[in-house]
Design a protein around this motif. Sequence first.
Motif, short mmCIF file in Angstrom:
data_model
loop_
_atom_site.label_atom_id
_atom_site.label_comp_id
_atom_site.label_asym_id
_atom_site.label_seq_id
_atom_site.Cartn_x
_atom_site.Cartn_y
_atom_site.Cartn_z
N VAL A 98 7.15 29.48 77.04
CA VAL A 98 7.01 28.10 76.56
C VAL A 98 7.68 28.02 75.18
O VAL A 98 7.69 28.98 74.42
CB VAL A 98 5.52 27.68 76.49
N ASP A 99 8.28 26.88 74.91
CA ASP A 99 8.81 26.59 73.58
C ASP A 99 7.82 25.65 72.92
O ASP A 99 7.66 24.50 73.38
CB ASP A 99 10.19 25.93 73.66
N ALA A 100 7.13 26.14 71.89
CA ALA A 100 6.09 25.33 71.26
C ALA A 100 5.68 25.90 69.92
O ALA A 100 5.79 27.08 69.68
CB ALA A 100 4.86 25.25 72.16
N PRO A 102 2.14 25.19 67.45
CA PRO A 102 1.93 26.58 67.07
C PRO A 102 1.97 27.49 68.28
O PRO A 102 1.98 27.00 69.41
CB PRO A 102 0.53 26.55 66.44
N PRO A 103 1.96 28.82 68.05
CA PRO A 103 2.08 29.74 69.18
C PRO A 103 0.89 29.74 70.14
O PRO A 103 1.02 30.22 71.24
CB PRO A 103 2.24 31.11 68.52
N THR A 104 -0.26 29.22 69.74
CA THR A 104 -1.40 29.17 70.66
C THR A 104 -1.37 27.83 71.37
O THR A 104 -1.63 26.78 70.78
CB THR A 104 -2.72 29.35 69.90
N VAL A 105 -1.00 27.87 72.62
CA VAL A 105 -0.86 26.66 73.44
C VAL A 105 -1.55 26.91 74.77
O VAL A 105 -1.88 28.04 75.10
CB VAL A 105 0.63 26.30 73.66
N PRO A 106 -1.77 25.86 75.56
CA PRO A 106 -2.34 26.10 76.89
C PRO A 106 -1.46 27.06 77.69
O PRO A 106 -0.23 27.03 77.56
CB PRO A 106 -2.36 24.72 77.52
N THR A 109 2.45 27.91 83.44
CA THR A 109 2.66 28.54 84.74
C THR A 109 3.95 29.37 84.65
O THR A 109 4.76 29.15 83.74
CB THR A 109 2.79 27.48 85.86
N PRO A 110 4.17 30.31 85.55
CA PRO A 110 5.38 31.13 85.45
C PRO A 110 6.65 30.27 85.51
O PRO A 110 6.70 29.28 86.24
CB PRO A 110 5.30 32.05 86.67
N VAL A 111 7.66 30.68 84.73
CA VAL A 111 8.95 30.02 84.80
C VAL A 111 9.96 30.82 85.61
O VAL A 111 10.99 30.30 86.00
CB VAL A 111 9.54 29.71 83.40
N GLY A 112 9.64 32.09 85.86
CA GLY A 112 10.56 32.92 86.63
C GLY A 112 9.85 34.05 87.34
O GLY A 112 8.94 34.66 86.79
N ILE A 113 10.26 34.27 88.58
CA ILE A 113 9.76 35.40 89.37
C ILE A 113 10.98 36.02 90.02
O ILE A 113 11.78 35.33 90.66
CB ILE A 113 8.75 34.94 90.44
N GLY A 114 11.14 37.33 89.84
CA GLY A 114 12.31 37.97 90.42
C GLY A 114 12.26 39.48 90.25
O GLY A 114 11.19 40.07 90.11
N LEU A 135 20.01 40.55 87.07
CA LEU A 135 18.78 39.78 87.20
C LEU A 135 18.84 38.96 88.48
O LEU A 135 19.76 38.18 88.68
CB LEU A 135 18.64 38.82 86.00
N ARG A 136 17.90 39.20 89.37
CA ARG A 136 17.77 38.43 90.62
C ARG A 136 16.58 37.50 90.43
O ARG A 136 15.46 37.96 90.21
CB ARG A 136 17.55 39.34 91.82
N LEU A 137 16.83 36.20 90.48
CA LEU A 137 15.81 35.22 90.12
C LEU A 137 15.68 34.16 91.21
O LEU A 137 16.18 33.05 91.07
CB LEU A 137 16.20 34.59 88.78
N PRO A 138 14.99 34.48 92.32
CA PRO A 138 14.86 33.50 93.40
C PRO A 138 13.93 32.34 93.06
O PRO A 138 14.02 31.28 93.67
CB PRO A 138 14.32 34.32 94.57
N CYS A 139 13.02 32.53 92.09
CA CYS A 139 12.10 31.47 91.69
C CYS A 139 12.29 31.22 90.20
O CYS A 139 12.00 32.09 89.38
CB CYS A 139 10.66 31.87 91.95
N ASP A 140 12.78 30.04 89.84
CA ASP A 140 13.11 29.76 88.45
C ASP A 140 12.87 28.28 88.17
O ASP A 140 13.05 27.43 89.05
CB ASP A 140 14.58 30.12 88.19
N ARG A 141 12.47 27.99 86.94
CA ARG A 141 12.37 26.60 86.50
C ARG A 141 12.61 26.57 85.00
O ARG A 141 12.50 27.61 84.33
CB ARG A 141 11.02 25.99 86.88
N PRO A 142 12.92 25.40 84.45
CA PRO A 142 13.19 25.33 83.00
C PRO A 142 11.96 25.69 82.18
O PRO A 142 10.82 25.50 82.61
CB PRO A 142 13.57 23.86 82.78
N THR A 143 12.21 26.18 80.97
CA THR A 143 11.14 26.48 80.03
C THR A 143 10.55 25.17 79.51
O THR A 143 11.29 24.33 79.00
CB THR A 143 11.67 27.30 78.84
N PRO A 144 9.23 24.99 79.65
CA PRO A 144 8.64 23.76 79.14
C PRO A 144 8.61 23.74 77.61
O PRO A 144 8.49 24.78 76.97
CB PRO A 144 7.22 23.75 79.71
N ARG A 145 8.73 22.55 77.02
CA ARG A 145 8.59 22.36 75.58
C ARG A 145 7.33 21.57 75.36
O ARG A 145 7.16 20.49 75.92
CB ARG A 145 9.79 21.61 75.00
N LEU A 146 6.41 22.15 74.59
CA LEU A 146 5.14 21.48 74.29
C LEU A 146 5.10 21.00 72.86
O LEU A 146 5.71 21.53 72.01
CB LEU A 146 3.96 22.42 74.56
#
Length: 146
Positions: A98-100, A102-106, A109-114, A135-146
């Motif tokens: 996560v991009d956020a 302060p560093p303590t955030v909720p 969920t995973p952003v990458g599985i591979g 890097l083999r990354l079959p499951c990927d999504r953008p990094t959330p910004r909080l």
Amino acid sequence: MDPIAQLLAERACQRLLLDLVRRLDLDEPGSVAELFTEDGVWTWPEGDRLVKGRAALRAHFGSRPADRHARRLMADVRVEVTSPDTARAMSYFTTYRVDAEPPTVPAPTPVGIGHYEDTLRRTPDGSWLLAARTLRLPCDRPTPRL
């Protein structure tokens, strides 16, 4: 190769791969470049990306956002020593990021599985370095910004 030497090589390679993840998550990400050979490469075939050489690796990983917080869970790190000076490895990972501030955030969920496919090489001083990582990354999504 004698069985003890093989076990020591496998353990050194496993340690290197786990140190890389620790550096990415908890230390200075650009320092992962020191775990690669001078001509080491990191490729992402799905995104057609390639980073080659220590300087390029240092610049790539060192340019991460300052507010990026990540943790990678590594599993099934399997090293196969192919000669006294070479080895291959494969390991599975799940990335939470996560991009956020302060560093303590909720918890995100995973952003990458591979998985990673690695080629390792023993240096003249007896230590092991990565020569190539794919890097083999079959499951990927953008990094959330909080």
